[in-house]
Design an enzyme around this catalytic site. Structure first.
Site, mmCIF file in Angstrom:
data_model
loop_
_atom_site.group_PDB
_atom_site.id
_atom_site.type_symbol
_atom_site.label_atom_id
_atom_site.label_comp_id
_atom_site.label_asym_id
_atom_site.label_seq_id
_atom_site.Cartn_x
_atom_site.Cartn_y
_atom_site.Cartn_z
ATOM 1 N N GLU A 1 -8.893 -51.406 2.432
ATOM 2 C CA GLU A 1 -9.202 -51.672 3.831
ATOM 3 C C GLU A 1 -7.972 -51.422 4.701
ATOM 4 O O GLU A 1 -6.844 -51.311 4.208
ATOM 5 C CB GLU A 1 -9.677 -53.129 3.975
ATOM 6 C CG GLU A 1 -10.022 -53.580 5.380
ATOM 7 C CD GLU A 1 -11.109 -52.733 6.022
ATOM 8 O OE1 GLU A 1 -10.806 -51.576 6.396
ATOM 9 O OE2 GLU A 1 -12.225 -53.222 6.167
ATOM 10 N N HIS B 1 -18.232 -53.293 0.175
ATOM 11 C CA HIS B 1 -18.299 -54.421 -0.763
ATOM 12 C C HIS B 1 -19.241 -55.516 -0.262
ATOM 13 O O HIS B 1 -19.622 -55.571 0.916
ATOM 14 C CB HIS B 1 -16.903 -55.011 -0.966
ATOM 15 C CG HIS B 1 -16.303 -55.539 0.317
ATOM 16 N ND1 HIS B 1 -16.632 -56.768 0.836
ATOM 17 C CD2 HIS B 1 -15.403 -54.995 1.175
ATOM 18 C CE1 HIS B 1 -15.960 -56.966 1.955
ATOM 19 N NE2 HIS B 1 -15.215 -55.904 2.188
#
Length: 215
Positions: free
Chosen positions: A84, A11
């Site tokens: 994550e 990202h």
């Protein structure tokens, strides 16, 4: 097995990234720089010709995937298994704060096997094991080129697992820069590394702890 190419995109930047604050599962938005990074990187990622896009459910990854989707016209599937690493007690702390209070644990997590984990958090192996399920499911479908939009720690662990790297080498993989990517291709049934930490700015070299996987 249908997959021939796998693109792993991290990202764009968040304010917590710029503060070197550990995000983990915290749902932090892209900042203005991160949104620009996503838009700027999207044409290059689209040029890798993914035919399916799957994103982590965290907004920073979803919005980055959305920028690529705007170029390709592909829908974005969302899967929490691409999240994550859970950073446990370290989430919300800066790296400097962690090093002060958890020096030995930080060093062990950074330099030892993929089974080390932050206190109350996930190990790299746990993260990679959940993320690779997404790859296996895509592999059982029709896609040949898949884009997974995810996070630095997840991409590092997944890369190590897909390449079947020895445990002792996982920690030698540096973190991935914001809106940079890894490309793997399959040859004779095994995944091969095509590019690592690629992006519009070229390969980003780490400076100290600037690219710690897990943020």
């Amino acid at each position: 097995m249908t997959l021939e190419h796998l693109i792993l995109l991290r990202h764009g930047q968040t304010d917590w990234n710029s503060e070197q604050r550990l995000q983990g599962h915290r749902d932090i938005d892209l900042n203005a720089a991160g949104r620009r990074q996503a838009v700027q990187a999207a044409p290059s990622v689209a040029a890798l010709r993914p035919d399916v896009i799957v994103s982590s459910d965290l907004r920073r990854a979803r919005d980055t995937a959305g920028a690529v989707a705007d170029v390709t016209g592909l829908p974005v599937a969302v899967d929490p298994r691409l999240r994550e690493t859970s950073m446990g007690k370290w989430e919300g702390m800066t790296r400097d704060e962690v090093v002060v209070d958890w020096s030995a644990e930080w060093d062990a997590w950074r330099t030892t096997s993929p089974d080390a984990s932050p206190p109350g958090g996930e190990s790299r192996r746990q993260v990679a094991t959940r993320a690779i399920e997404v790859v296996h499911e895509l592999d059982a479908g029709d896609a040949q080129r898949a884009l997974l939009t995810s996070h630095g720690g997840t991409i590092v662990g997944l890369t190590g697992l897909l390449l079947d790297l020895p445990d002792t080498t996982w920690s030698t993989l540096i973190g991935i820069g914001n809106c940079h990517w890894v490309v793997l291709h399959r040859y004779r049934g095994a995944w091969r590394l095509h590019s690592y930490n690629a992006g519009l700015g070229g390969v980003v070299l780490p400076h100290g702890e600037d690219q710690v996987a897990g943020t």
